[in-house]
Design an enzyme around this catalytic site. Structure first.
Site, short mmCIF file in Angstrom:
data_model
loop_
_atom_site.label_atom_id
_atom_site.label_comp_id
_atom_site.label_asym_id
_atom_site.label_seq_id
_atom_site.Cartn_x
_atom_site.Cartn_y
_atom_site.Cartn_z
N ASN A 177 0.84 -1.20 0.00
CA ASN A 177 0.00 0.00 0.00
C ASN A 177 0.87 1.25 0.00
O ASN A 177 0.61 2.21 -0.74
CB ASN A 177 -0.90 0.02 1.24
CG ASN A 177 -1.82 -1.17 1.33
OD1 ASN A 177 -2.09 -1.86 0.34
ND2 ASN A 177 -2.32 -1.44 2.53
N TYR A 190 -7.14 -12.05 3.13
CA TYR A 190 -7.74 -11.55 4.37
C TYR A 190 -9.10 -10.93 4.07
O TYR A 190 -9.34 -10.44 2.96
CB TYR A 190 -6.83 -10.56 5.10
CG TYR A 190 -6.72 -9.17 4.49
CD1 TYR A 190 -7.54 -8.14 4.94
CD2 TYR A 190 -5.76 -8.89 3.51
CE1 TYR A 190 -7.42 -6.86 4.42
CE2 TYR A 190 -5.64 -7.62 2.99
CZ TYR A 190 -6.47 -6.61 3.44
OH TYR A 190 -6.35 -5.34 2.92
N TRP A 201 -6.05 -15.58 6.26
CA TRP A 201 -5.67 -16.90 5.79
C TRP A 201 -4.32 -16.72 5.08
O TRP A 201 -4.24 -16.63 3.86
CB TRP A 201 -6.71 -17.46 4.82
CG TRP A 201 -8.06 -17.66 5.45
CD1 TRP A 201 -8.53 -18.79 6.04
CD2 TRP A 201 -9.11 -16.69 5.56
NE1 TRP A 201 -9.81 -18.60 6.51
CE2 TRP A 201 -10.20 -17.31 6.22
CE3 TRP A 201 -9.26 -15.35 5.15
CZ2 TRP A 201 -11.38 -16.66 6.49
CZ3 TRP A 201 -10.44 -14.69 5.42
CH2 TRP A 201 -11.49 -15.34 6.09
N ARG A 202 -3.25 -16.66 5.88
CA ARG A 202 -1.94 -16.34 5.32
C ARG A 202 -0.85 -17.32 5.75
O ARG A 202 0.29 -17.21 5.30
CB ARG A 202 -1.53 -14.92 5.71
CG ARG A 202 -0.99 -14.81 7.12
CD ARG A 202 -0.83 -13.44 7.67
NE ARG A 202 -0.23 -12.44 6.82
CZ ARG A 202 -0.18 -11.14 7.16
NH1 ARG A 202 -0.68 -10.74 8.32
NH2 ARG A 202 0.38 -10.27 6.34
N GLY A 259 -0.85 10.23 17.15
CA GLY A 259 -2.30 10.36 17.17
C GLY A 259 -2.75 11.81 17.20
O GLY A 259 -2.31 12.63 16.40
N GLY A 300 -0.40 14.83 17.07
CA GLY A 300 0.27 15.19 15.83
C GLY A 300 1.48 14.33 15.55
O GLY A 300 1.60 13.22 16.08
N GLY A 308 -1.77 4.62 8.10
CA GLY A 308 -0.33 4.61 8.33
C GLY A 308 0.46 4.26 7.08
O GLY A 308 1.56 4.78 6.85
N ASP A 309 -0.10 3.37 6.26
CA ASP A 309 0.58 2.97 5.02
C ASP A 309 0.71 4.14 4.07
O ASP A 309 1.78 4.36 3.47
CB ASP A 309 -0.19 1.84 4.33
CG ASP A 309 -0.42 0.64 5.22
OD1 ASP A 309 0.31 0.48 6.22
OD2 ASP A 309 -1.35 -0.14 4.92
#
Length: 316
Positions: free
Chosen positions: A34, A88, A103-104, A230, A233, A261-262
């Site tokens: 991502n 997932y 399912w990994r 968060g 900042g 976050g990605d």
């Protein structure tokens, strides 16, 4: 003159989500993947490569075509004849928070180190300006493979690549906190840029403030530290010296926090690769993350993101 190059390492999976008609729809996502997509979208001149393991199944073929559509190069991704890609399913609560089912286990990406060694491909890789991995990139690997992975990062760094790391702590991926801390510290020790969240450090190490995180990362010789705190900042430090603080700006709505976050990591790293200063990179990354949480799924529709990027960068 060649384009700057970014290599992300990790796992991309089939993402299953429920649409408004209560039917399943699929896409492809994974934390470092991502980030790579958002880096490419924010700075299209960057050559973006994904290092992972895939299978020879139908979804693996669909996945690499999906990457190409997003401008992600797959020539360093390795194919396993025995393992398929992970899957997932995701569901969001009314506040946009995520619930996952995975399912990994034994997916092709978990076999990455063996695939690299069996193919003897590392010697053919070009120089990468920046290499990015996460705690999930490490967490999916068997214990011996974690050590081999860290050694791989050391080799890439010794050849001149800058290394970036996001802890992205997921408790279920580790046997306990001590196990996670061991590999967190190994990753910090080989990284130039680290992008932790305060929650990562509080959950793992009991750190209750930014100062404790700075002290800890300085001990591990992290030179560029960007702390996502968060509602407080984002705080940035270089060689333990404060660089800037960018206040938190809440999104208009929060539908899905899946790739907040990605997207932050991808845009921040892309901006730094484009020689933007730390504060400007954080402001742009925060803006992108604020857009992403307003939309369902890990990857926002290209046209929506492009319009936002143009408007945001023109306003700078």
């Amino acid at each position: 003159m060649r384009n700057p190059s970014l290599l992300a390492i990790g796992e991309c999976m089939v993402e299953l989500s429920v649409n408004s008609q209560n039917s399943l729809q699929h896409s492809f996502a994974g934390d470092t993947y991502n980030s790579l997509v958002y880096a490419k979208r924010w700075q299209p001149e960057i050559d973006c490569f994904f290092l992972s393991g895939i299978g020879q199944d139908m979804f693996s073929s669909m996945m690499t075509k999906h990457w190409q559509k997003h401008g992600i190069h797959s020539q360093f991704t390795l194919s396993s004849p025995e393992h398929n890609v992970g899957i997932y399913a995701i569901k969001n609560d009314p506040n946009g928070e995520r619930q996952f089912d995975y399912w990994r286990k034994n997916s092709a990406a978990t076999q990455l180190m063996s695939l690299i060694e069996q193919s003897d491909s590392e010697s053919t890789w070009p120089h990468f300006d920046l290499v990015y991995f996460s705690g999930i990139s490490l967490g999916i690997l068997a214990e011996d493979d974690k050590s081999r992975f860290i050694d791989l990062i050391k080799r890439l760094r010794s050849k001149g690549s800058k290394i970036a790391f996001d802890p992205n702590y997921r408790p279920k991926m580790w046997t306990g906190k001590a196990h996670a801390i061991k590999w967190l510290e190994a990753a910090y020790g080989v990284s130039d840029i680290v992008l932790p969240g305060t929650e990562d450090h509080q959950d793992l190490l009991g750190h209750t403030g930014v100062e404790e995180i700075v002290s800890y990362c300085t001990k591990h010789q992290v030179s560029e530290l960007v702390i996502k705190a968060g509602k407080q900042g984002v705080f940035a430090f270089e060689n333990a010296q404060a660089v800037c603080h960018v206040p938190f700006t809440p999104a208009k709505v929060q539908r899905d926090t899946t790739a907040a976050g990605d997207s932050f990591a991808g845009v921040y790293l892309a901006c730094r690769m484009a020689n933007k200063d730390v504060q400007s990179a954080i402001e742009q990354a925060s803006g992108a993350a604020g857009l992403v949480v307003q939309h369902q799924g890990a990857i926002v529709e290209h046209s929506i993101f492009d319009v936002f990027r143009q408007q945001f960068t023109q306003a700078l």
